[in-house]
Scaffold this motif. Structure first.
Motif, short mmCIF file in Angstrom:
data_model
loop_
_atom_site.label_atom_id
_atom_site.label_comp_id
_atom_site.label_asym_id
_atom_site.label_seq_id
_atom_site.Cartn_x
_atom_site.Cartn_y
_atom_site.Cartn_z
N MET A 88 0.82 -1.21 0.00
CA MET A 88 0.00 0.00 0.00
C MET A 88 0.85 1.26 0.00
O MET A 88 0.58 2.22 -0.72
N LEU A 89 1.90 1.27 0.82
CA LEU A 89 2.66 2.51 1.04
C LEU A 89 3.89 2.62 0.17
O LEU A 89 4.43 3.71 0.02
N GLY A 90 4.35 1.50 -0.40
CA GLY A 90 5.57 1.56 -1.19
C GLY A 90 6.80 1.24 -0.36
O GLY A 90 6.72 0.76 0.77
N GLU A 109 -10.70 -1.30 0.77
CA GLU A 109 -10.21 -0.18 -0.03
C GLU A 109 -9.03 -0.59 -0.89
O GLU A 109 -8.26 -1.47 -0.53
N SER A 110 -8.92 0.08 -2.03
CA SER A 110 -7.82 -0.20 -2.95
C SER A 110 -6.48 0.20 -2.35
O SER A 110 -6.37 1.20 -1.65
N PHE A 111 -5.46 -0.60 -2.63
CA PHE A 111 -4.11 -0.26 -2.19
C PHE A 111 -3.51 0.87 -3.01
O PHE A 111 -2.69 1.64 -2.51
N GLN A 112 -3.90 0.96 -4.29
CA GLN A 112 -3.20 1.84 -5.23
C GLN A 112 -4.01 3.06 -5.67
O GLN A 112 -3.46 3.94 -6.30
N LYS A 113 -5.28 3.12 -5.39
CA LYS A 113 -6.13 4.21 -5.88
C LYS A 113 -6.45 5.20 -4.77
O LYS A 113 -7.60 5.64 -4.62
N GLU A 160 -16.75 1.06 -5.09
CA GLU A 160 -16.89 2.15 -6.04
C GLU A 160 -16.22 1.79 -7.36
O GLU A 160 -16.74 2.11 -8.45
N VAL A 161 -15.06 1.14 -7.29
CA VAL A 161 -14.36 0.72 -8.50
C VAL A 161 -15.23 -0.27 -9.28
O VAL A 161 -15.35 -0.18 -10.51
N ASP A 193 -2.77 -4.98 -6.42
CA ASP A 193 -3.84 -4.34 -5.66
C ASP A 193 -4.80 -5.43 -5.19
O ASP A 193 -5.85 -5.69 -5.79
N LEU A 194 -4.45 -6.08 -4.07
CA LEU A 194 -5.17 -7.27 -3.62
C LEU A 194 -6.65 -7.04 -3.32
O LEU A 194 -7.48 -7.89 -3.66
N PRO A 195 -7.05 -5.94 -2.66
CA PRO A 195 -8.48 -5.76 -2.39
C PRO A 195 -9.34 -5.73 -3.65
O PRO A 195 -10.44 -6.29 -3.67
N ILE A 196 -8.84 -5.08 -4.72
CA ILE A 196 -9.61 -5.04 -5.96
C ILE A 196 -9.69 -6.43 -6.58
O ILE A 196 -10.75 -6.84 -7.08
N ILE A 197 -8.59 -7.17 -6.54
CA ILE A 197 -8.61 -8.53 -7.09
C ILE A 197 -9.59 -9.39 -6.31
O ILE A 197 -10.44 -10.09 -6.90
#
Length: 357
Positions: free
Chosen positions: A38-40, A115-119, A126-127, A322-326
């Motif tokens: 998430m944070l890099g 929540e998305s890690f990258q957005k 919402e995505v 982006d695991l949550p979206i997957i």
């Protein structure tokens, strides 16, 4: 009918629980630190710890699983202890508080996909809301193409059994079932979107909505739907054609069809009034399954044609981990697949009471 319906709903819930469990374990046990994703790479250890605490990454696996089920469940339970009540004290989701039991609040809410890690912390729901309608439109158009052409070609193939027309249709059907969708996508995009662009006026890629050159808003570009819908519909088209041909040949060999012929009815009237309806049962079964699987099978098609649907979103999420979206996307597709199949089973049970036994 009531017990049959309850059994089907219970089966759907158990299947869905199994899907949720598999998805959770599959992506939770992956190597790597979710907080780091998430944070890099340039964040402090304190920030990483805050993220782990916020999302429960510092908890045991069993506790994380319970939290995940609690997030997904429409009715969930939350501790009233201040430090553990952040679910309702933040914008994580909007919940309606029903009642309290001891130090636990029972709330009702929409399933929370996290929540998305990258957005920038955008909610996965919402995505999905932004991309799923595009995938649904693509799947509906593709299945309509498969139904119309598949039934038509199946009837023609049955009426010209063992003739050259039948052999050509069978060859095309076999190729349609054997060629992977990503390969068909590349061929169609290159041939009709590039080589024959002057004649077809079709683009190699593009989504349903495009932004005009002056940036004044989005407009619908229906022609971008043609190629991906055809490619996505090729495999179900081949299956429907084969099933329709075989089913119609079986029906045409029945005694009542021979009686209709003896009465002097034309072949067109025999097929339209008698044979066609009785030949559609296996086709309906195949169509229901294929429509559900199209939502997952659209991944490669959407990515190659640049169609901004849920499939393309899954590919992008895989590239960025982006695991949550997957997880959310796979869960939504699996849920829709289960619901469609259960719905079809219920319809069959209503139409044919013998199935309930």
């Amino acid at each position: 009918m009531g017990s049959y319906l309850i059994n089907k709903i219970g089966y759907a819930l158990l299947t869905l629980l199994g899907v949720v469990t598999v998805i959770f374990l599959l992506f939770t046990l992956l190597p790597g630190d979710p907080a780091q994703m998430m944070l890099g790479q340039n964040e402090s250890e304190e920030q990483l710890e805050n993220v782990r605490k916020k999302y429960g990454f510092d908890k045991p696996l069993s506790t994380q699983y319970v939290y995940y089920l609690n997030d997904l469940s429409p009715i969930s339970f939350h501790s009233l202890v201040v430090e553990d009540f952040s679910y309702l004290n933040t914008n994580k989701y909007t919940a309606l508080r029903l009642f309290d039991v001891a130090n636990t609040a029972v709330v009702i809410k929409f399933p929370y996909l996290r929540e998305s890690f990258q957005k920038n912390g955008k909610k996965v729901s919402e995505v999905i809301q932004e991309t799923l309608p595009n995938t649904a439109i693509l799947a509906v158009f593709a299945i309509c193409i498969a139904i119309f052409l598949g039934i038509l070609l199946g009837v023609i193939s049955a009426l010209t059994k063992d003739g050259w027309v039948d052999k050509i249709i069978q060859l095309i059907s076999t190729l349609g079932m054997s060629v992977p969708s990503f390969f068909s996508s590349i061929i169609f995009a290159w041939l009709f979107g590039y080589v024959l662009h002057e004649f077809t006026n079709l683009n190699m890629n593009g989504s349903l909505y495009e932004v005009d050159d002056f940036g004044e808003g989005k407009y619908i570009q229906w022609k971008n739907l043609i190629l991906p819908a055809i490619v996505l519909g090729i495999r179900p088209l081949a299956v429907v054609t084969q099933l329709m041909r075989n089913s119609l040949l079986e029906v045409l060999s029945q005694d009542y069809i021979r009686t209709a012929k003896a009465k002097g009815l034309s072949m067109f009237k025999i097929i339209r009034k008698h044979a066609l309806k009785n030949s559609l049962n296996p086709v309906v079964t195949a169509i229901s399954g294929w429509f559900a699987s199209m939502l997952a099978g659209a991944v490669f098609v959407e990515f190659i044609f640049g169609w901004n649907g849920l499939g393309k979103e899954i590919v992008d999420a895989l590239n960025t981990l982006d695991l949550p979206i997957i997880m959310g996307s796979v869960l939504i597709i699996a849920t829709m697949f289960i619901l469609i199949n259960i719905f079809v089973d219920i319809i069959y049970g209503w139409l044919d009471p013998r199935i309930r036994v």
